[in-house]
Design an enzyme around this catalytic site. Sequence first.
Site, PDB file in Angstrom:
ATOM      1  N   CYS A 209       0.812  -1.220   0.000  1.00 31.41           N
ATOM      2  CA  CYS A 209       0.000   0.000   0.000  1.00 31.41           C
ATOM      3  C   CYS A 209       0.845   1.270   0.000  1.00 31.41           C
ATOM      4  O   CYS A 209       0.324   2.359  -0.243  1.00 31.41           O
ATOM      5  CB  CYS A 209      -0.949  -0.008   1.193  1.00 31.41           C
ATOM      6  SG  CYS A 209      -2.064  -1.407   1.114  1.00 31.41           S
TER       7      CYS A 209
ATOM      8  N   HIS B 257      -3.602   7.057   2.289  1.00 36.26           N
ATOM      9  CA  HIS B 257      -3.957   5.732   1.783  1.00 36.26           C
ATOM     10  C   HIS B 257      -5.354   5.378   2.292  1.00 36.26           C
ATOM     11  O   HIS B 257      -5.699   5.664   3.431  1.00 36.26           O
ATOM     12  CB  HIS B 257      -2.925   4.712   2.277  1.00 36.26           C
ATOM     13  CG  HIS B 257      -3.293   3.308   1.946  1.00 36.26           C
ATOM     14  ND1 HIS B 257      -3.637   2.930   0.663  1.00 36.26           N
ATOM     15  CD2 HIS B 257      -3.392   2.196   2.715  1.00 36.26           C
ATOM     16  CE1 HIS B 257      -3.927   1.633   0.675  1.00 36.26           C
ATOM     17  NE2 HIS B 257      -3.797   1.168   1.897  1.00 36.26           N
TER      18      HIS B 257
ATOM     19  N   ASN C  70     -10.000  -0.292  -0.879  1.00 34.65           N
ATOM     20  CA  ASN C  70      -8.539  -0.222  -0.794  1.00 34.65           C
ATOM     21  C   ASN C  70      -7.944  -0.820  -2.069  1.00 34.65           C
ATOM     22  O   ASN C  70      -7.959  -2.040  -2.242  1.00 34.65           O
ATOM     23  CB  ASN C  70      -8.089  -0.997   0.448  1.00 34.65           C
ATOM     24  CG  ASN C  70      -6.585  -0.997   0.633  1.00 34.65           C
ATOM     25  OD1 ASN C  70      -5.840  -0.511  -0.221  1.00 34.65           O
ATOM     26  ND2 ASN C  70      -6.131  -1.557   1.740  1.00 34.65           N
TER      27      ASN C  70
HETATM   28  O1  UT7 Z   1      -3.997  -1.438   3.412  1.00 33.43           O
HETATM   29  C1  UT7 Z   1      -2.991  -2.178   3.969  1.00 33.43           C
HETATM   30  C2  UT7 Z   1      -3.063  -2.384   5.401  1.00 33.43           C
HETATM   31  N1  UT7 Z   1      -4.327  -2.904   5.844  1.00 33.43           N
HETATM   32  C3  UT7 Z   1      -5.066  -2.223   6.708  1.00 33.43           C
HETATM   33  O2  UT7 Z   1      -4.731  -1.118   7.057  1.00 33.43           O
HETATM   34  C4  UT7 Z   1      -6.266  -2.911   7.304  1.00 33.43           C
HETATM   35  C5  UT7 Z   1      -6.303  -2.735   8.786  1.00 33.43           C
HETATM   36  N2  UT7 Z   1      -7.357  -3.484   9.449  1.00 33.43           N
HETATM   37  C6  UT7 Z   1      -8.655  -3.139   9.338  1.00 33.43           C
HETATM   38  O3  UT7 Z   1      -9.011  -2.202   8.648  1.00 33.43           O
HETATM   39  C7  UT7 Z   1      -9.657  -3.913  10.150  1.00 33.43           C
HETATM   40  O4  UT7 Z   1      -8.964  -4.746  11.060  1.00 33.43           O
HETATM   41  C8  UT7 Z   1     -10.620  -4.792   9.298  1.00 33.43           C
HETATM   42  C9  UT7 Z   1     -11.595  -3.881   8.579  1.00 33.43           C
HETATM   43  C10 UT7 Z   1      -9.854  -5.633   8.295  1.00 33.43           C
HETATM   44  C11 UT7 Z   1     -11.426  -5.683  10.233  1.00 33.43           C
HETATM   45  O5  UT7 Z   1     -12.109  -4.901  11.207  1.00 33.43           O
HETATM   46  P1  UT7 Z   1     -11.969  -5.226  12.765  1.00 33.43           P
HETATM   47  O6  UT7 Z   1     -12.797  -4.235  13.456  1.00 33.43           O
HETATM   48  O7  UT7 Z   1     -10.509  -5.265  13.132  1.00 33.43           O
HETATM   49  O8  UT7 Z   1     -12.630  -6.649  12.837  1.00 33.43           O
HETATM   50  P2  UT7 Z   1     -12.055  -8.031  13.395  1.00 33.43           P
HETATM   51  O9  UT7 Z   1     -11.322  -8.728  12.310  1.00 33.43           O
HETATM   52  O10 UT7 Z   1     -11.376  -7.862  14.708  1.00 33.43           O
HETATM   53  O11 UT7 Z   1     -13.412  -8.768  13.686  1.00 33.43           O
HETATM   54  C12 UT7 Z   1     -14.367  -8.260  14.653  1.00 33.43           C
HETATM   55  C13 UT7 Z   1     -15.626  -9.098  14.562  1.00 33.43           C
HETATM   56  C14 UT7 Z   1     -15.353 -10.588  14.607  1.00 33.43           C
HETATM   57  O12 UT7 Z   1     -16.456 -11.213  15.265  1.00 33.43           O
HETATM   58  P3  UT7 Z   1     -16.376 -11.620  16.815  1.00 33.43           P
HETATM   59  O13 UT7 Z   1     -15.182 -12.529  16.936  1.00 33.43           O
HETATM   60  O14 UT7 Z   1     -16.185 -10.325  17.544  1.00 33.43           O
HETATM   61  O15 UT7 Z   1     -17.679 -12.262  17.046  1.00 33.43           O
HETATM   62  C15 UT7 Z   1     -15.353 -11.002  13.164  1.00 33.43           C
HETATM   63  O16 UT7 Z   1     -15.666 -12.354  12.983  1.00 33.43           O
HETATM   64  O17 UT7 Z   1     -16.272  -8.859  13.302  1.00 33.43           O
HETATM   65  C16 UT7 Z   1     -16.425 -10.104  12.586  1.00 33.43           C
HETATM   66  N3  UT7 Z   1     -16.241  -9.851  11.181  1.00 33.43           N
HETATM   67  C17 UT7 Z   1     -17.250  -9.545  10.342  1.00 33.43           C
HETATM   68  N4  UT7 Z   1     -18.573  -9.441  10.545  1.00 33.43           N
HETATM   69  C18 UT7 Z   1     -19.335  -9.106   9.488  1.00 33.43           C
HETATM   70  C19 UT7 Z   1     -15.072  -9.824  10.464  1.00 33.43           C
HETATM   71  N5  UT7 Z   1     -15.324  -9.507   9.187  1.00 33.43           N
HETATM   72  C20 UT7 Z   1     -16.666  -9.329   9.082  1.00 33.43           C
HETATM   73  C21 UT7 Z   1     -17.523  -8.995   8.021  1.00 33.43           C
HETATM   74  N6  UT7 Z   1     -18.832  -8.894   8.271  1.00 33.43           N
HETATM   75  N7  UT7 Z   1     -17.067  -8.748   6.756  1.00 33.43           N
END
Ligand code: UT7
Length: 330
Positions: free
Chosen positions: A115, A255, A285
């Site tokens: 990125c 970004h 992204n």
């Molecule tokens: O560009 C290069 C670098 N990349 C980035 O900068 C990305 C950085 N990370 C992020 O933007 C975020 O971590 C994500 C958007 C990828 C994920 O968001 P998050 O708030 O960190 O979610 P998480 O992975 O910790 O998941 C939280 C909850 C989980 O459920 P439980 O365990 O709390 O019940 C996941 O299973 O959200 C659930 N979950 C979803 N639910 C509905 C994960 N993905 C989804 C989804 N829809 N698509």
Amino acid sequence: MSNITAAITGVQGYLPDRVMTNKDFEKIIETSDEWITTRTGIKERRILEDGKATSDMGAQAVKKLLEKKNIDPSEIDLVICGTVTPDYPFPATANVISDKVGMKNAWSFDINAACSGFIYSLATGAQFIETGKYKKVIVVGADKMSSIIDYEDRATCVIFGDGGGAVLLEPNEDGFGVIDSVLQSDGEGRKYLIQPAGGSKQPASHETVDQRLHYVHQEGKAVFKFAVTNMANVSAEIMNRNNLTADDVDWLVPHQANLRIIDATANRMGLSSDKVMVNIQKYGNTTAGTLPLCLWDWESKLKKGDNLVLSAFGGGFTWGALYLKWAYNS
Ligand code: UT7
């Protein structure tokens, strides 16, 4: 020191026609428009058709850019392409773009910085102008993320899209263009964000395909924490180094990985939201594509002399910020 700076003298983006909305994702994975919107800020993204590659997007952007500028492809000296989704392991996508556009006199190479690919490529391209040796350098940032995304991994697949853009760099002797950059990397970050197979460590095999190792593996929460801290730090650092206050900065060009990361960076810089370029809701992204797409979307609003801070964080880890003075009114 030379008084030649590298000015961006034109920008052009490319976006595939096909739109994939959050509602479309609701049909293929367990998710909701509400979750994706509140966690990331994304509403839709573009998907490139099968059979087309990153070079097709890059070549379209460069062709239009040269037409707009009325420049013959043979005048281009150098092409640099930031991408992590090259057409092939080799040759470089920049070589392919040069061929497709007819830039017969250019030498060309890719930069793999995920990125941060566009910032790394822009900072690199600028050096070739600053030496005085090259007069016209094209910098492309483009990615076909849909080619390496696992559409069963719901936490990762919803954030990425396809697209990219290109800028032209030319010498300037009035102080416009790239003024400074802060670039960083930390290879330990590969634990959290990686495409594990397809390289020399794990060449493609039936096993690597069965284990889904050719897709992006991201530990979102960990990456999020590093991204928030490092993007904000490096953006503050470039302001301090150049004695820029929040009032001096006209635009943050961040970004587009997650709206929450963008907001944290803008807050740290003391910028109000009207100075922050945000198009994540439309394109998601696009990895190396996000920054040229922002510049393209905002080109008509940019004024000669505007102070822009570009900032990015991505796989590697890689991150950086770049301070540039916009060189033209469009
Ligand atoms: O560009 C290069 C670098 N990349 C980035 O900068 C990305 C950085 N990370 C992020 O933007 C975020 O971590 C994500 C958007 C990828 C994920 O968001 P998050 O708030 O960190 O979610 P998480 O992975 O910790 O998941 C939280 C909850 C989980 O459920 P439980 O365990 O709390 O019940 C996941 O299973 O959200 C659930 N979950 C979803 N639910 C509905 C994960 N993905 C989804 C989804 N829809 N698509």
